[in-house]
Design a protein around this motif. Sequence first.
Motif, PDB file in Angstrom:
ATOM      1  N   LEU A 160      -0.358   8.001 -15.383  1.00 43.80           N
ATOM      2  CA  LEU A 160      -1.248   7.820 -14.416  1.00 43.80           C
ATOM      3  C   LEU A 160      -1.859   6.459 -14.598  1.00 43.80           C
ATOM      4  N   GLN A 161      -2.588   6.382 -15.853  1.00 39.58           N
ATOM      5  CA  GLN A 161      -3.172   5.299 -16.327  1.00 39.58           C
ATOM      6  C   GLN A 161      -2.144   4.041 -16.582  1.00 39.58           C
ATOM      7  N   TRP A 162      -0.909   4.214 -16.692  1.00 44.90           N
ATOM      8  CA  TRP A 162       0.049   3.132 -16.823  1.00 44.90           C
ATOM      9  C   TRP A 162       0.107   2.459 -15.419  1.00 44.90           C
ATOM     10  N   THR A 163       0.408   3.427 -14.432  1.00 39.73           N
ATOM     11  CA  THR A 163       0.559   2.838 -13.055  1.00 39.73           C
ATOM     12  C   THR A 163      -0.605   2.085 -12.597  1.00 39.73           C
ATOM     13  N   CYS A 164      -1.863   2.479 -13.206  1.00 46.55           N
ATOM     14  CA  CYS A 164      -3.170   1.625 -12.737  1.00 46.55           C
ATOM     15  C   CYS A 164      -3.062   0.336 -13.348  1.00 46.55           C
ATOM     16  N   ILE A 165      -2.674   0.267 -14.692  1.00 40.25           N
ATOM     17  CA  ILE A 165      -2.590  -1.089 -15.308  1.00 40.25           C
ATOM     18  C   ILE A 165      -1.352  -1.814 -14.706  1.00 40.25           C
ATOM     19  N   ALA A 166      -0.343  -1.478 -14.418  1.00 39.93           N
ATOM     20  CA  ALA A 166       0.717  -2.099 -13.492  1.00 39.93           C
ATOM     21  C   ALA A 166       0.134  -2.533 -12.279  1.00 39.93           C
ATOM     22  N   ARG A 226       0.780  -1.088   0.038  1.00 41.31           N
ATOM     23  CA  ARG A 226       0.046   0.087   0.087  1.00 41.31           C
ATOM     24  C   ARG A 226       0.828   1.544   0.053  1.00 41.31           C
ATOM     25  N   ALA A 227       2.076   1.259   0.739  1.00 45.30           N
ATOM     26  CA  ALA A 227       2.951   2.244   0.829  1.00 45.30           C
ATOM     27  C   ALA A 227       3.438   2.685  -0.677  1.00 45.30           C
ATOM     28  N   GLY A 228       3.973   1.679  -1.183  1.00 43.41           N
ATOM     29  CA  GLY A 228       4.493   1.696  -2.552  1.00 43.41           C
ATOM     30  C   GLY A 228       3.553   2.193  -3.279  1.00 43.41           C
ATOM     31  N   TRP A 229       2.270   1.705  -3.605  1.00 44.37           N
ATOM     32  CA  TRP A 229       1.378   2.256  -4.611  1.00 44.37           C
ATOM     33  C   TRP A 229       0.994   3.573  -4.386  1.00 44.37           C
ATOM     34  N   THR A 230       0.703   3.722  -2.945  1.00 47.63           N
ATOM     35  CA  THR A 230       0.340   5.261  -2.507  1.00 47.63           C
ATOM     36  C   THR A 230       1.467   6.316  -3.203  1.00 47.63           C
ATOM     37  N   LEU A 231       2.868   6.044  -3.057  1.00 48.96           N
ATOM     38  CA  LEU A 231       3.678   6.802  -3.476  1.00 48.96           C
ATOM     39  C   LEU A 231       3.736   6.850  -5.066  1.00 48.96           C
ATOM     40  N   ILE A 232       3.617   5.785  -5.608  1.00 49.09           N
ATOM     41  CA  ILE A 232       3.599   5.726  -7.109  1.00 49.09           C
ATOM     42  C   ILE A 232       2.574   6.622  -7.739  1.00 49.09           C
ATOM     43  N   HIS A 233       1.232   6.105  -7.104  1.00 44.24           N
ATOM     44  CA  HIS A 233       0.071   6.658  -7.878  1.00 44.24           C
ATOM     45  C   HIS A 233      -0.144   7.969  -7.638  1.00 44.24           C
ATOM     46  N   LEU A 271      -9.677   7.830 -11.023  1.00 43.60           N
ATOM     47  CA  LEU A 271      -8.028   7.836 -10.646  1.00 43.60           C
ATOM     48  C   LEU A 271      -7.679   9.239  -9.972  1.00 43.60           C
ATOM     49  N   ASP A 272      -8.051  10.071 -10.409  1.00 43.03           N
ATOM     50  CA  ASP A 272      -7.736  11.556  -9.879  1.00 43.03           C
ATOM     51  C   ASP A 272      -8.521  11.719  -8.582  1.00 43.03           C
ATOM     52  N   ALA A 273      -9.749  11.207  -8.462  1.00 47.51           N
ATOM     53  CA  ALA A 273     -10.490  11.455  -7.251  1.00 47.51           C
ATOM     54  C   ALA A 273      -9.796  10.594  -6.102  1.00 47.51           C
ATOM     55  N   ARG A 274      -9.263   9.390  -6.533  1.00 49.84           N
ATOM     56  CA  ARG A 274      -8.411   8.711  -5.435  1.00 49.84           C
ATOM     57  C   ARG A 274      -7.227   9.068  -5.191  1.00 49.84           C
ATOM     58  N   PRO A 293     -10.459  -7.491  -7.976  1.00 47.77           N
ATOM     59  CA  PRO A 293     -10.961  -6.819  -9.059  1.00 47.77           C
ATOM     60  C   PRO A 293      -9.925  -5.870  -9.634  1.00 47.77           C
ATOM     61  N   ALA A 294     -10.426  -5.786 -10.899  1.00 45.18           N
ATOM     62  CA  ALA A 294      -9.396  -4.945 -11.439  1.00 45.18           C
ATOM     63  C   ALA A 294      -9.961  -3.189 -11.360  1.00 45.18           C
ATOM     64  N   TYR A 295      -9.189  -2.351 -11.399  1.00 42.90           N
ATOM     65  CA  TYR A 295      -9.456  -0.957 -11.212  1.00 42.90           C
ATOM     66  C   TYR A 295      -9.895  -0.466 -12.630  1.00 42.90           C
ATOM     67  N   PRO A 296     -10.757   0.523 -12.821  1.00 44.41           N
ATOM     68  CA  PRO A 296     -11.318   1.003 -13.920  1.00 44.41           C
ATOM     69  C   PRO A 296     -10.066   2.088 -14.414  1.00 44.41           C
ATOM     70  N   CYS A 297      -9.081   1.660 -15.077  1.00 40.88           N
ATOM     71  CA  CYS A 297      -7.945   2.456 -15.547  1.00 40.88           C
ATOM     72  C   CYS A 297      -8.240   3.468 -16.589  1.00 40.88           C
TER      73      CYS A 297
END
Lengths: 109, 109
Positions: free
Chosen positions: B73-79, B10-17, B100-103, B90-94
Motif C-alpha cells: 500500500l505504501q509503495w502505491t502511495c509513493i508511486a 482517478r479510476a486507475g489510482w482508485t483501483l490500485i490503492h 491511507l487506510d482511512a482513504r 502536494p505529496a500524500y503522507p505515505c
Amino acid sequence: AVEKKAELGRAGWTLIHTTAATLPTPLTPAARDGVVALLRAVAQTYPCKECREHFASFIAVHPIDIESRDSILQWTCIAHNAVNARQHKPAYPCGDIKALDARWGDCGC
Amino acid sequence: AVEKKAELGRAGWTLIHTTAATLPTPLTPAARDGVVALLRAVAQTYPCKECREHFASFIAVHPIDIESRDSILQWTCIAHNAVNARQHKPAYPCGDIKALDARWGDCGC
Ligand SMILES: Cc1cc2nc3c(=O)[nH]c(=O)nc-3n(C[C@H](O)[C@H](O)[C@H](O)COP(=O)(O)OP(=O)(O)OC[C@H]3O[C@@H](n4cnc5c(N)ncnc54)[C@H](O)[C@@H]3O)c2cc1C
Ligand SMILES: Cc1cc2nc3c(=O)[nH]c(=O)nc-3n(C[C@H](O)[C@H](O)[C@H](O)COP(=O)(O)OP(=O)(O)OC[C@H]3O[C@@H](n4cnc5c(N)ncnc54)[C@H](O)[C@@H]3O)c2cc1C
C-alpha cells in the motif's frame, strides 16, 4: 459503503473499457498480452470477493476474444453486461462499436 | 480531453490503492502475485503512453515492496506521489498507514 462499492466498480470498468478501446489497430502481440494480463489480474485481485469470483468464472466460461481491438472491447462490454444483468440494469449495445468508441475511445491522452 | 485524462487517472489510482489496501494480512503468496501482476499490467497497458512509460520506469527503479500489505500500500502511495510531484501537487503522507487506510481501506464490499 454501498457508494464505495459502486465507485470502485465505475473505476474498474473505466480502466478496463478505456484500456480496451485504446488498444492499437492492428493489435500487436504485446498489447494483446498486456490487456489479457490486466483482465486476469483484475479477476485475481478485485477487492470485492463476490465480484472477482463472478468475473473469474465469466472469463473461464467466455474466453477473452483476443482476435482484434474491436473483439476485445466487445468482450469487455459483454462481461460488464453480465454484471448489469445481475443488477437488473439495462444491457449496453455491445454490437455497436461506434457507441463503445464514443463512450470509451477518448482517454484525453 | 484534459478532464478525460484526469478521470482515467482517478479510476486507475482508485483501483490500485483499493486493491492494495484490501490485501489480506498476513499477505498470501497468491494475493501478492496478483497485485504484482496488476501493477505490471497497468505499466504495460495504461492508455496514456507518457503515464505508463513513467510508471514502468518507476517500477524498474523502485521495485514493488512486496514484504506485506502495508508495504505494498505504501509503495502505491509513493508511486502516486511521483506523479503528484511531476504535476506540482502536494505529496500524500505515505508513512501514515492510518491515513491511507482511512482513504482507501473501505471498498464497501
Ligand atoms: C470486474 C468487475 C466485476 C464486478 N462485479 C460485480 C458484482 O458481481 N456485483 C456487484 O454488485 N457489482 C459488481 N461490480 C460493480 C458494478 O459493475 C458497477 O460498477 C457498480 O454497481 C456501479 O454501477 P453504475 O450503475 O454506477 O455504473 P457501471 O455499471 O459501473 O457503469 C459505468 C458506465 O459504463 C457504461 N456501461 C454500462 N454498461 C456497459 C457495458 N456493458 N459496456 C461498456 N460500458 C458500459 C455506462 O456509461 C455506465 O454509466 C463489478 C465491477 C467490476 C469492474
Ligand atoms: C499509473 C498512473 C500513472 C499516471 N501518470 C501520469 C503522468 O505521467 N502524467 C499525468 O499527467 N497524469 C498521470 N496520471 C494521472 C494522475 O496521477 C491523476 O490521476 C490525474 O491527474 C487526476 O488527478 P487528481 O488531482 O484528480 O487526483 P489523483 O492524483 O488521481 O488522486 C485521486 C485521490 O487519491 C488520493 N491521493 C493523492 N495522492 C495520493 C497518494 N500518493 N497515495 C494515495 N492516495 C493519494 C487523494 O485523495 C486524491 O484525491 C497517472 C495515473 C495513473 C493511474
